[in-house]
Design a protein around this motif. Structure first.
Motif, mmCIF file in Angstrom:
data_model
loop_
_atom_site.group_PDB
_atom_site.id
_atom_site.type_symbol
_atom_site.label_atom_id
_atom_site.label_comp_id
_atom_site.label_asym_id
_atom_site.label_seq_id
_atom_site.Cartn_x
_atom_site.Cartn_y
_atom_site.Cartn_z
ATOM 1 N N PRO A 125 39.345 62.807 30.451
ATOM 2 C CA PRO A 125 39.921 62.265 31.689
ATOM 3 C C PRO A 125 39.070 61.168 32.331
ATOM 4 O O PRO A 125 39.600 60.168 32.823
ATOM 5 N N VAL A 126 37.751 61.337 32.318
ATOM 6 C CA VAL A 126 36.874 60.300 32.887
ATOM 7 C C VAL A 126 36.936 59.046 32.036
ATOM 8 O O VAL A 126 37.007 57.917 32.549
ATOM 9 N N LEU A 127 36.912 59.226 30.714
ATOM 10 C CA LEU A 127 37.007 58.073 29.830
ATOM 11 C C LEU A 127 38.316 57.323 30.052
ATOM 12 O O LEU A 127 38.335 56.084 30.089
ATOM 13 N N LEU A 128 39.406 58.047 30.225
ATOM 14 C CA LEU A 128 40.701 57.412 30.464
ATOM 15 C C LEU A 128 40.693 56.599 31.754
ATOM 16 O O LEU A 128 41.288 55.519 31.818
ATOM 17 N N THR A 129 40.003 57.107 32.783
ATOM 18 C CA THR A 129 39.942 56.383 34.052
ATOM 19 C C THR A 129 39.252 55.034 33.872
ATOM 20 O O THR A 129 39.760 53.986 34.289
ATOM 21 N N GLY A 130 38.075 55.050 33.255
ATOM 22 C CA GLY A 130 37.375 53.794 33.007
ATOM 23 C C GLY A 130 38.154 52.887 32.083
ATOM 24 O O GLY A 130 38.210 51.666 32.283
ATOM 25 N N TRP A 131 38.784 53.451 31.071
ATOM 26 C CA TRP A 131 39.561 52.711 30.080
ATOM 27 C C TRP A 131 40.710 51.952 30.746
ATOM 28 O O TRP A 131 40.966 50.774 30.447
ATOM 29 N N GLU A 132 41.405 52.606 31.665
ATOM 30 C CA GLU A 132 42.552 51.987 32.329
ATOM 31 C C GLU A 132 42.130 50.891 33.303
ATOM 32 O O GLU A 132 42.758 49.823 33.369
ATOM 33 N N VAL A 133 41.085 51.153 34.081
ATOM 34 C CA VAL A 133 40.601 50.130 35.022
ATOM 35 C C VAL A 133 40.105 48.912 34.258
ATOM 36 O O VAL A 133 40.342 47.762 34.653
ATOM 37 N N MET A 134 39.443 49.155 33.137
ATOM 38 C CA MET A 134 38.956 48.059 32.308
ATOM 39 C C MET A 134 40.120 47.209 31.805
ATOM 40 O O MET A 134 40.065 45.980 31.805
ATOM 41 N N GLY A 135 41.204 47.849 31.373
ATOM 42 C CA GLY A 135 42.363 47.109 30.886
ATOM 43 C C GLY A 135 43.017 46.270 31.974
ATOM 44 O O GLY A 135 43.397 45.114 31.738
ATOM 45 N N ALA A 136 43.136 46.832 33.171
ATOM 46 C CA ALA A 136 43.771 46.099 34.276
ATOM 47 C C ALA A 136 42.928 44.896 34.701
ATOM 48 O O ALA A 136 43.458 43.793 34.915
ATOM 49 N N THR A 137 41.618 45.087 34.828
ATOM 50 C CA THR A 137 40.775 43.975 35.261
ATOM 51 C C THR A 137 40.643 42.917 34.169
ATOM 52 O O THR A 137 40.462 41.732 34.468
ATOM 53 N N SER A 138 40.739 43.319 32.899
ATOM 54 C CA SER A 138 40.688 42.313 31.836
ATOM 55 C C SER A 138 41.877 41.369 31.933
ATOM 56 O O SER A 138 41.753 40.166 31.692
ATOM 57 N N TRP A 139 43.040 41.900 32.288
ATOM 58 C CA TRP A 139 44.227 41.052 32.487
ATOM 59 C C TRP A 139 43.968 40.037 33.594
ATOM 60 O O TRP A 139 44.273 38.842 33.459
ATOM 61 N N ALA A 140 43.402 40.496 34.701
ATOM 62 C CA ALA A 140 43.141 39.597 35.824
ATOM 63 C C ALA A 140 42.065 38.571 35.489
ATOM 64 O O ALA A 140 42.117 37.425 35.957
ATOM 65 N N LEU A 141 41.079 38.945 34.690
ATOM 66 C CA LEU A 141 39.992 38.021 34.355
ATOM 67 C C LEU A 141 40.427 36.976 33.335
ATOM 68 O O LEU A 141 40.100 35.794 33.465
ATOM 69 N N ILE A 142 41.137 37.403 32.297
ATOM 70 C CA ILE A 142 41.614 36.429 31.306
ATOM 71 C C ILE A 142 42.553 35.428 31.963
ATOM 72 O O ILE A 142 42.511 34.231 31.691
ATOM 73 N N GLY A 143 43.395 35.906 32.874
ATOM 74 C CA GLY A 143 44.322 35.029 33.589
ATOM 75 C C GLY A 143 43.797 34.585 34.936
ATOM 76 O O GLY A 143 44.605 34.345 35.853
ATOM 77 N N HIS A 144 42.464 34.475 35.052
ATOM 78 C CA HIS A 144 41.880 34.105 36.352
ATOM 79 C C HIS A 144 42.446 32.777 36.855
ATOM 80 O O HIS A 144 42.735 32.623 38.040
ATOM 81 N N GLY A 145 42.607 31.803 35.974
ATOM 82 C CA GLY A 145 43.244 30.543 36.365
ATOM 83 C C GLY A 145 44.754 30.717 36.348
ATOM 84 O O GLY A 145 45.425 30.257 35.420
ATOM 85 N N TRP A 146 45.291 31.400 37.355
ATOM 86 C CA TRP A 146 46.685 31.856 37.323
ATOM 87 C C TRP A 146 47.685 30.702 37.352
ATOM 88 O O TRP A 146 48.863 30.896 37.022
#
Length: 468
Positions: A125-146
């Motif tokens: 469960p803890v791993l899943l929490t970090g895993w999901e937050v990492m996925g969401a922020t990666s989307w925002a970072l890759i698309g930082h120049g929106w």
């Protein structure tokens, strides 16, 4: 040690959240604040790694929420924190993207905190929490120049691909509960009953291959190069894409217990190392060459997990993190200076200014597996383990290792060619050279760890699961 261990991911998570909530009012202070928080996180990671720690969630009594720093997670936690600190220092020195420094720095800190949660998680469960937050922020970072449609499209592709594969972890959690792993501790997953053990392993393998951009999911990483250089340097070296390989190394007993999971994992890694190595050799775009080489180099880590070469896989992960973050940051410097990522257009880049050439050469030689640098020793260890399993598996991995030398040499050949007569040297800012130099030194400093007697000590620690 409970409070300091939970503080390790909490510090960058909280600092990043504050910067995001403060918004443009924190733009001026954000780069410095982010660098300070990242350095402090690195210090905490070092303390936790030296002492070893195990902690349960202070506000979730009785729930399967536990963090642990042991022989495997300790070096990874320090590596993640150190690379994040150096990348943010490079961003503060002028390599960061334009527009909204607070948003960018906040997302980078949250992403770092999520990866530290993933690395130190002792339960699913803890791993899943970090895993999901990492996925969401990666989307925002890759698309930082929106405003860049191609960047946002690439971010969406990366998010949807990895998110689809991430569903495997939910399947694994459900199968683990059904199979008798009530605590969902990662170390207990191998002891679940069949057929749930195989279902758990299948879910873990799917999630890991997607996150680490292994075949057949490698395509998303190429588009992710649309993100800013610091994002590429962090996401594609020590964090996001390394998370899948780390998960497979962590759950090695589960893969071995199924009878098929280890073999599937080993061949997926070997095939990726070979195929994406060929793709890297064919590239004329520096960032695309580095992206394909990331998939290929991660393939060796996945191969190591499949053949039980935890020491080789860990060394591969550590050395690759230092080399690849250095190379991505330098590609960002040259993109800003020359306005192109195409290798023919970067002729003479390693000569002007002279300080950058040796740094790039150090990273490229490490990536090539040039002896006695750490990636050479890491591949030697994991390929020796592959040879004992299957000669064809060994031959495939060896061919991938040879390709690493080819695409690294190709990049070096282009950037060291004579510069055009009209070329002018971009300024080499001391504030930017400092983190780049530290990363280059790390490439060399990891060499003793990859050779006896330090490698023997590392292997003993990893095999025993003990404290570093």
């Amino acid at each position: 040690m409970s409070a300091p261990l939970w503080l390790l991911p909490a510090l960058p998570l909280a600092g990043g959240a504050v910067l995001l909530l403060t918004g443009h009012r924190a733009d001026r202070a954000a780069p410095t604040a982010g660098a300070v928080l990242a350095v402090a996180t690195c210090a905490l990671a070092t303390v936790a790694a030296r002492a070893g720690a195990d902690a349960t969630a202070p506000f979730l009594p009785g729930l399967p929420a536990r963090l642990s720093v042991d022989g495997l997670s300790a070096p990874l936690a320090v590596t993640v924190a150190a690379v994040a600190a150096l990348v943010l220092l490079a961003g503060r020195a002028g390599l960061g993207p334009s527009g909204s420094p607070a948003r960018f720095t906040g997302l980078m800190l949250i992403f770092t905190g999520a990866m530290l949660t993933t690395v130190t998680a002792a339960t699913l469960p803890v791993l899943l929490t970090g895993w999901e937050v990492m996925g969401a922020t990666s989307w925002a970072l890759i698309g930082h120049g929106w405003r860049d449609r191609e960047a946002t499209g690439a971010a969406t592709t990366a998010f949807l691909t990895t998110r689809g594969c991430d569903l495997g972890l939910y399947v694994a959690a459900g199968a683990g509960l059904a199979g008798g792993a009530a605590s969902l501790a990662l170390d207990d997953l191998a002891r679940t009953d069949e057929p749930w053990r195989s279902v758990t392993a299948a879910g873990v393998i799917l999630a890991a291959l997607g996150k680490s951009a292994q075949l057949p999911f490698s395509f998303w990483l190429s588009g992710a190069m649309r993100g800013p250089a610091p994002v590429s340097a962090l996401l594609h070296s020590a964090t996001m894409v390394a998370a899948g390989a780390y998960l497979l190394l962590r759950t090695g007993p589960l893969l071995a217990a199924t009878g098929w999971g280890a073999e599937l994992t080993a061949w997926a890694g070997a095939a990726t190392a070979l195929v994406l190595g060929l793709v890297a050799v064919a590239q004329r775009d520096l960032k695309q060459l580095l992206a394909a080489s990331t998939c290929a180099q991660l393939g060796f880590m996945v191969l190591a997990a499949g053949v039980g070469a935890t020491t080789g896989g860990t060394l591969q992960l550590l050395a690759h993190a230092a080399a690849k973050s250095l190379l991505f940051l330098l590609s960002g410097v040259w993109l800003s200076a020359y306005g192109t990522r195409l290798l023919p257009g970067l002729a003479g880049a390693a000569r002007l200014p002279r300080a950058l050439g040796p740094l790039f050469t150090t990273g490229a030689l490490c990536l090539a597996g040039f002896p006695p640098l750490a990636l050479w020793a890491a591949k030697d260890v994991l390929l020796a383990a592959a040879l004992t399993r299957d000669p064809w598996l060994y031959a495939t991995g060896l061919a991938g290792a040879a390709l690493a030398a080819v695409y690294s040499t190709k990049a070096l050949w282009y950037v060291w060619r004579p510069a055009p007569p009209a070329a002018t040297a971009p300024p080499a800012r001391p504030a930017l050279l400092a983190p780049l130099t530290l990363l280059a030194l790390a490439c060399a400093a990891l060499t003793p760890l990859a050779l006896p007697p330090l490698r023997t000590a590392l292997e003993r620690t990893l095999d025993s699961g003990g404290r570093p």
